[in-house]
Design a protein around this motif. Structure first.
Motif, mmCIF file in Angstrom:
data_model
loop_
_atom_site.group_PDB
_atom_site.id
_atom_site.type_symbol
_atom_site.label_atom_id
_atom_site.label_comp_id
_atom_site.label_asym_id
_atom_site.label_seq_id
_atom_site.Cartn_x
_atom_site.Cartn_y
_atom_site.Cartn_z
ATOM 1 N N GLN A 72 -11.218 -45.487 28.905
ATOM 2 C CA GLN A 72 -11.346 -44.079 29.284
ATOM 3 C C GLN A 72 -11.256 -43.176 28.054
ATOM 4 O O GLN A 72 -12.002 -42.197 27.933
ATOM 5 N N HIS A 73 -10.345 -43.496 27.144
ATOM 6 C CA HIS A 73 -10.217 -42.683 25.925
ATOM 7 C C HIS A 73 -11.486 -42.779 25.074
ATOM 8 O O HIS A 73 -11.975 -41.760 24.551
ATOM 9 N N PHE A 74 -12.026 -43.972 24.916
ATOM 10 C CA PHE A 74 -13.252 -44.118 24.125
ATOM 11 C C PHE A 74 -14.418 -43.394 24.792
ATOM 12 O O PHE A 74 -15.213 -42.727 24.111
ATOM 13 N N ASP A 75 -14.537 -43.535 26.099
ATOM 14 C CA ASP A 75 -15.633 -42.872 26.804
ATOM 15 C C ASP A 75 -15.557 -41.351 26.650
ATOM 16 O O ASP A 75 -16.589 -40.671 26.556
ATOM 17 N N ALA A 76 -14.333 -40.823 26.619
ATOM 18 C CA ALA A 76 -14.149 -39.373 26.563
ATOM 19 C C ALA A 76 -14.210 -38.816 25.144
ATOM 20 O O ALA A 76 -14.330 -37.605 24.961
ATOM 21 N N HIS A 77 -14.134 -39.679 24.134
ATOM 22 C CA HIS A 77 -14.081 -39.217 22.745
ATOM 23 C C HIS A 77 -15.093 -40.010 21.917
ATOM 24 O O HIS A 77 -14.758 -41.059 21.335
ATOM 25 N N PRO A 78 -16.321 -39.539 21.819
ATOM 26 C CA PRO A 78 -17.394 -40.308 21.169
ATOM 27 C C PRO A 78 -17.161 -40.619 19.700
ATOM 28 O O PRO A 78 -17.758 -41.565 19.177
ATOM 29 N N ARG A 79 -16.321 -39.838 19.003
ATOM 30 C CA ARG A 79 -16.081 -40.112 17.576
ATOM 31 C C ARG A 79 -14.956 -41.126 17.358
ATOM 32 O O ARG A 79 -14.734 -41.585 16.239
ATOM 33 N N ASP A 89 -10.915 -33.559 18.586
ATOM 34 C CA ASP A 89 -11.840 -34.463 19.272
ATOM 35 C C ASP A 89 -11.315 -35.893 19.349
ATOM 36 O O ASP A 89 -12.067 -36.831 19.599
ATOM 37 N N LEU A 90 -10.005 -36.046 19.157
ATOM 38 C CA LEU A 90 -9.383 -37.367 19.263
ATOM 39 C C LEU A 90 -8.259 -37.312 20.300
ATOM 40 O O LEU A 90 -7.651 -36.264 20.518
ATOM 41 N N PRO A 91 -7.914 -38.460 20.916
ATOM 42 C CA PRO A 91 -6.940 -38.459 22.011
ATOM 43 C C PRO A 91 -5.486 -38.553 21.588
ATOM 44 O O PRO A 91 -4.602 -38.614 22.448
ATOM 45 N N GLY A 92 -5.227 -38.555 20.278
ATOM 46 C CA GLY A 92 -3.855 -38.655 19.803
ATOM 47 C C GLY A 92 -3.800 -38.385 18.312
ATOM 48 O O GLY A 92 -4.819 -38.034 17.693
ATOM 49 N N PRO A 93 -2.615 -38.512 17.704
ATOM 50 C CA PRO A 93 -2.471 -38.245 16.270
ATOM 51 C C PRO A 93 -3.425 -39.079 15.421
ATOM 52 O O PRO A 93 -3.627 -40.269 15.684
ATOM 53 N N SER A 94 -4.007 -38.454 14.410
ATOM 54 C CA SER A 94 -4.881 -39.177 13.490
ATOM 55 C C SER A 94 -4.074 -40.164 12.657
ATOM 56 O O SER A 94 -2.947 -39.867 12.241
ATOM 57 N N ASP A 144 -0.259 -43.999 25.512
ATOM 58 C CA ASP A 144 -0.302 -44.537 26.876
ATOM 59 C C ASP A 144 -1.084 -45.846 26.990
ATOM 60 O O ASP A 144 -1.269 -46.373 28.084
ATOM 61 N N VAL A 145 -1.519 -46.388 25.864
ATOM 62 C CA VAL A 145 -2.127 -47.725 25.830
ATOM 63 C C VAL A 145 -1.095 -48.658 25.202
ATOM 64 O O VAL A 145 -0.708 -48.464 24.043
ATOM 65 N N VAL A 146 -0.654 -49.645 25.955
ATOM 66 C CA VAL A 146 0.524 -50.426 25.570
ATOM 67 C C VAL A 146 0.176 -51.898 25.341
ATOM 68 O O VAL A 146 -0.577 -52.502 26.121
ATOM 69 N N CYS A 147 0.754 -52.437 24.291
ATOM 70 C CA CYS A 147 0.599 -53.856 23.940
ATOM 71 C C CYS A 147 1.981 -54.470 23.783
ATOM 72 O O CYS A 147 2.916 -53.813 23.296
ATOM 73 N N HIS A 148 2.132 -55.726 24.188
ATOM 74 C CA HIS A 148 3.376 -56.475 24.005
ATOM 75 C C HIS A 148 3.198 -57.482 22.872
ATOM 76 O O HIS A 148 2.189 -58.195 22.821
ATOM 77 N N HIS A 149 4.180 -57.535 21.980
ATOM 78 C CA HIS A 149 4.123 -58.459 20.844
ATOM 79 C C HIS A 149 5.430 -59.239 20.787
ATOM 80 O O HIS A 149 6.498 -58.639 20.635
ATOM 81 N N HIS A 150 5.339 -60.558 20.908
ATOM 82 C CA HIS A 150 6.522 -61.414 20.886
ATOM 83 C C HIS A 150 6.424 -62.418 19.736
ATOM 84 O O HIS A 150 6.158 -63.603 19.955
ATOM 85 N N PRO A 151 6.608 -61.947 18.506
ATOM 86 C CA PRO A 151 6.487 -62.859 17.365
ATOM 87 C C PRO A 151 7.632 -63.860 17.343
ATOM 88 O O PRO A 151 8.745 -63.571 17.776
#
Length: 288
Positions: A102-109, A142-147, A198-205
């Motif tokens: 959704q973020h990519f679709d809404a922000h073409p750059r 034109d971006l969905p969060g901090p650069s 709001d896009v979340v990833c889990h990392h279990h090194p």
């Protein structure tokens, strides 16, 4: 294999049991993303075990260790407009890839989205994400969060066309710290990079092993990344600082290793545009 427009690309080498567990997490996602696994020359039966347990996963076998550039094979094989990277010890939270799309679709750059990474069973926020959330480069309208001008590969989603346009991860750096050059190349090509909470990833090194070799490799790759894209004056200053640490055998080894790759650096060296170089310096001043 599901309607989400994001393919998960994972590269691995000789971590069969960890890969199988991680693929189980991905298979349980309600969005059921397509998955491409790049087996970087494993000799522990990884490819065969994945084919038997997860026939829905496309397995690529280049036959040798390509390092981070193995992911590029996966991106090329993907048939969706967006690609989410995963390590063999990381996976995406339910709904995360739908929100990323959704973020990519809404922000073409938007060329790269750096997700919020939660580490370990206790789900600690990755320190890199905390730094990105501080927004030292501000937030472009034109971006969905901090650069951002950096990211953690296992928690990144890319626009496939943007990734392929800039050539993907650098084969000169190979592995560990490979994110730096790719982030700079995307920015130099005019793509936006943003941290999205709001896009979340889990990392279990697992437990860190081979720390001595890791320090040497990190130092070498920092040298290579600097020489690939930064002005000569910055490169010389970086080398001078390392030379002053010359009694450290890992630093000495890193410098020797970097010198051996100088022909490859020369072939791929190109200066960053002025605006991107100024952003890199701003991050360095901010300690980011």
């Amino acid at each position: 294999m599901g309607g989400v427009g994001v393919t998960v690309v994972m590269a691995t080498r000789n971590r069969r049991e960890r890969v199988l567990a991680t693929l189980g997490h991905l298979a349980a996602l309600p969005e059921r993303p397509p998955v491409v696994l790049v087996d970087n020359g494993s000799d522990d039966g990884t490819a065969e075990a994945v084919a038997a347990s997860h026939p829905e996963v496309r397995v690529l076998r280049p036959g040798r260790n390509l390092g981070a550039t193995g992911r590029t094979l996966g991106v090329e094989a993907a048939q969706t407009p967006y690609v989410a990277f995963a390590d063999d010890d990381s996976w995406w939270a339910p709904g995360a890839l739908v929100r990323a799309q959704q973020h990519f679709d809404a922000h073409p750059r938007l060329g790269l989205l750096a997700a919020r990474i939660l580490v370990g069973p206790e789900e600690r926020l990755d320190p890199v994400c905390a730094e990105m959330a501080r927004a030292p480069l501000g937030t472009e309208p034109d971006l969905p969060g901090p650069s951002v001008l950096g990211f953690v590969a296992c928690g990144a989603v890319v626009r496939r066309s943007a990734y392929l346009e800039v050539g993907g991860f650098s084969p000169v750096v190979f592995f560990l710290g490979e994110e730096t050059v790719l982030a700079q190349d995307l920015a130099a090509a005019g793509w936006g990079l943003a941290h999205v909470d709001d896009v979340v990833c889990h990392h279990h090194p697992g437990s860190a092993g081979g720390r001595t070799d890791r320090t040497r490799l990190q130092t070498r790759n920092a040298v290579l990344s600097t020489w690939l894209r930064r002005p000569v004056g910055v490169c010389l200053l970086h080398i001078a600082r390392l030379v002053r640490r010359g009694r450290d055998p890992q630093v000495r080894g890193a410098l020797v290793d970097a010198v051996r790759r100088l022909p490859a650096v020369a072939a791929d060296r190109r200066r960053l545009p002025r605006d991107v170089e100024l952003q890199v310096r701003e991050l360095e001043r901010a300690g980011g």
